[in-house]
Design an enzyme around this catalytic site. Structure first.
Site, PDB file in Angstrom:
ATOM      1  N   PHE A 141      27.944  66.060  71.493  1.00 40.51           N
ATOM      2  CA  PHE A 141      27.062  64.555  71.039  1.00 40.51           C
ATOM      3  C   PHE A 141      27.116  63.153  71.821  1.00 40.51           C
ATOM      4  CE2 PHE A 141      25.777  60.546  68.095  1.00 40.51           C
ATOM      5  CZ  PHE A 141      24.343  61.138  68.139  1.00 40.51           C
ATOM      6  N   ASP A 226      34.903  60.319  75.516  1.00 41.09           N
ATOM      7  CA  ASP A 226      33.876  59.785  74.227  1.00 41.09           C
ATOM      8  C   ASP A 226      34.991  60.152  73.744  1.00 41.09           C
ATOM      9  OD1 ASP A 226      32.694  59.113  72.494  1.00 41.09           O
ATOM     10  OD2 ASP A 226      30.323  60.530  73.013  1.00 41.09           O
ATOM     11  N   LYS A 253      33.203  53.968  66.304  1.00 42.59           N
ATOM     12  CA  LYS A 253      32.841  54.076  65.032  1.00 42.59           C
ATOM     13  C   LYS A 253      33.646  53.429  64.317  1.00 42.59           C
ATOM     14  CE  LYS A 253      30.082  58.362  64.702  1.00 42.59           C
ATOM     15  NZ  LYS A 253      29.572  58.816  65.925  1.00 42.59           N
TER      16      LYS A 253
HETATM   17  C1  LIG Z   1      28.881  58.793  67.453  1.00 37.80           C
HETATM   18  C2  LIG Z   1      28.616  59.079  68.212  1.00 37.80           C
HETATM   19  C3  LIG Z   1      28.779  58.291  68.865  1.00 37.80           C
HETATM   20  C4  LIG Z   1      27.476  57.222  69.140  1.00 37.80           C
HETATM   21  O1  LIG Z   1      27.101  55.832  68.183  1.00 37.80           O
HETATM   22  P1  LIG Z   1      26.459  55.537  67.490  1.00 37.80           P
HETATM   23  O2  LIG Z   1      27.334  54.052  66.752  1.00 37.80           O
HETATM   24  O3  LIG Z   1      25.761  56.498  66.374  1.00 37.80           O
HETATM   25  O4  LIG Z   1      25.335  54.806  68.912  1.00 37.80           O
HETATM   26  C5  LIG Z   1      28.689  58.759  70.727  1.00 37.80           C
HETATM   27  N1  LIG Z   1      29.784  59.506  70.722  1.00 37.80           N
HETATM   28  C6  LIG Z   1      30.718  60.201  69.480  1.00 37.80           C
HETATM   29  C7  LIG Z   1      31.373  60.919  69.657  1.00 37.80           C
HETATM   30  C8  LIG Z   1      29.841  59.829  68.607  1.00 37.80           C
HETATM   31  O5  LIG Z   1      30.530  60.449  67.036  1.00 37.80           O
END
Ligand SMILES: *Cc1c(COP(=O)(O)O)cnc(C)c1O
Length: 400
Positions: A141, A226, A253
């Site tokens: 994700f 990420d 986050k």
């Molecule tokens: C939540 C998440 C995102 C997206 O972040 P948003 O602030 O919701 O746009 C991207 N990568 C990872 C691994 C995430 O957990």
């Protein structure tokens, strides 16, 4: 009618239906505890999806935000501000290597910046045709914007919005041989989470990230880590994947303790690929969010929260692994970030049963319940949850 029901009715009239209607309406919080609009108390074991690093209304964050917003709340990118420069310096220092930072508003926009860096890299290495292929993992994700969505390995989220930017190839997560076969000289970048969060809190197998580094380096492809969910203490380390020396790391986050902020950190050549005029944002790196992030970093250091997250995470992991209940099927994760695995696909019922007993958890997969509590969670709070967990599972079995 309860206040919650009343807000749900109003929500259903004016809000788009993309989230469904949330089952809970929160009013205020302190530490790892939140109260809903009807006065019900919950132990918050999800922290706004791994965001409220220091818990709710931590005085360090509240003071930093209040002080900064009373001094200067916004500059845009037309002016420098001190908190932004200082935060960039601190984040680069955390990686232990020279680097450069682009601040965004959230995780998706941090990954969009990384995506643009990857495109630039692809055109730099192959000015005639562009080596633009991106490799990402199944079950990954990376966000909901079109670029980040295009590399998200979840067809249900992605396919309704086709066509998305291509070419993207998805490989099974954790399989270094599959990655080695997929990466070629046409590859611009490989995007990986060091622990797949939305995929169900799945840590990379030992050696996988280091292999990804070797494979990408051999083909002059960028390695993008990420760390939007894994970064800033969640796994008991500042960063979960930095040992692999990625070219680019994205954060969001937990970075600013609940304030909106994302960061894209790039090293070496990758830090110079976005040329003046190539990218920008009006709100990204807002001084109030940066001040909040500095308070988060300071407090993690001052209160030794990396060690705390490691220790309390260990206790949580052992407790989850030892739950005596026919539904419980083990646990996985890292630090204070765990999935309770279930023998049957009843995670939504477990989430509901937990909420009815005063615990906020998240059914991240049909058979996995995610816990990503504030890093300040106490051992007593862990014990309380573990004591109530068998009854929660029994109630979920009855409901499902
Ligand atoms: C939540 C998440 C995102 C997206 O972040 P948003 O602030 O919701 O746009 C991207 N990568 C990872 C691994 C995430 O957990």
């Amino acid at each position: 009618m309860s206040r919650t029901r009343e807000l749900q009715h109003r929500w259903q009239t004016v809000m788009m239906e993309n989230y469904g209607t949330p089952p809970v309406a929160l009013d205020h919080g302190r530490g790892a505890t939140v109260w809903d609009v009807d006065g019900r108390e919950y132990l918050d074991l999800i922290a706004g999806i791994a965001v409220s690093t220091l818990g709710h209304t931590h005085p360090a964050v509240a003071d930093a935000v209040t002080t900064q917003v009373s001094r200067l709340g916004h500059t845009s990118n037309l002016a420098i501000h001190g908190p932004g420069v200082e935060l960039a310096e601190r984040l680069v220092a955390i990686t232990g290597r020279p680097g450069r930072v682009f601040f965004s508003q959230d995780g998706a926009t941090a990954n969009e910046a990384a995506y643009k860096i990857a495109r630039r890299h692809g055109w730099t290495k192959d000015p005639a045709g562009g080596s633009l292929e991106i490799i990402a993992a199944e079950g990954s994700f990376h966000g909901r914007t079109m670029g980040a969505l295009s590399i998200t390995g979840n067809p249900a989220k992605r396919i309704p919005f086709d066509p998305l930017p291509t070419p993207v190839t998805f490989v099974p997560y954790g399989d270094a041989d599959a990655l080695a076969s997929a990466v070629t000289d046409r590859t611009a970048a490989v995007f990986l989470e060091p622990v797949q969060g939305e995929g169900g809190v799945i840590p990379a197998p030992p050696g996988y990230l280091a292999a990804a580094r070797r494979i990408t380096a051999a083909h002059d492809a960028l390695l993008v880590m990420d760390e939007v969910q894994s970064g800033i203490g969640r796994t008991g380390a500042w960063l979960a994947g930095d040992a692999a020396s990625p070219d680019v790391t994205t954060l969001a986050k937990g970075l600013a303790g609940g304030m909106p902020l994302g960061a894209c950190i790039a090293h070496g050549e990758a830090g110079l690929l976005l040329r003046p005029g190539d990218h920008g944002t009006t709100f990204g790196g807002n001084p109030v969010s940066c001040a909040a992030a500095l308070a988060v970093l300071d407090t993690i250091e001052k209160d030794d929260l990396l060690r705390h997250a490691t220790d309390v995470g260990q206790a949580l992991a052992e407790g989850l692994a030892g739950v005596d209940h026919p539904l419980a099927a083990g646990q996985r994760g890292a630090g204070l970030w765990r999935a309770l695995l279930l023998g049957e696909p009843v995670a939504p019922a477990v989430e509901t049963a937990a909420r009815e007993r005063g615990y906020l958890v998240n059914a991240v997969r049909p058979d996995a319940v995610r816990l990503a509590p504030p890093l300040v969670l106490t051992p007593d709070e862990v014990e309380r949850f573990l004591r109530d967990l068998p009854a929660i599972l029994t109630a979920a079995q009855g409901d499902s």
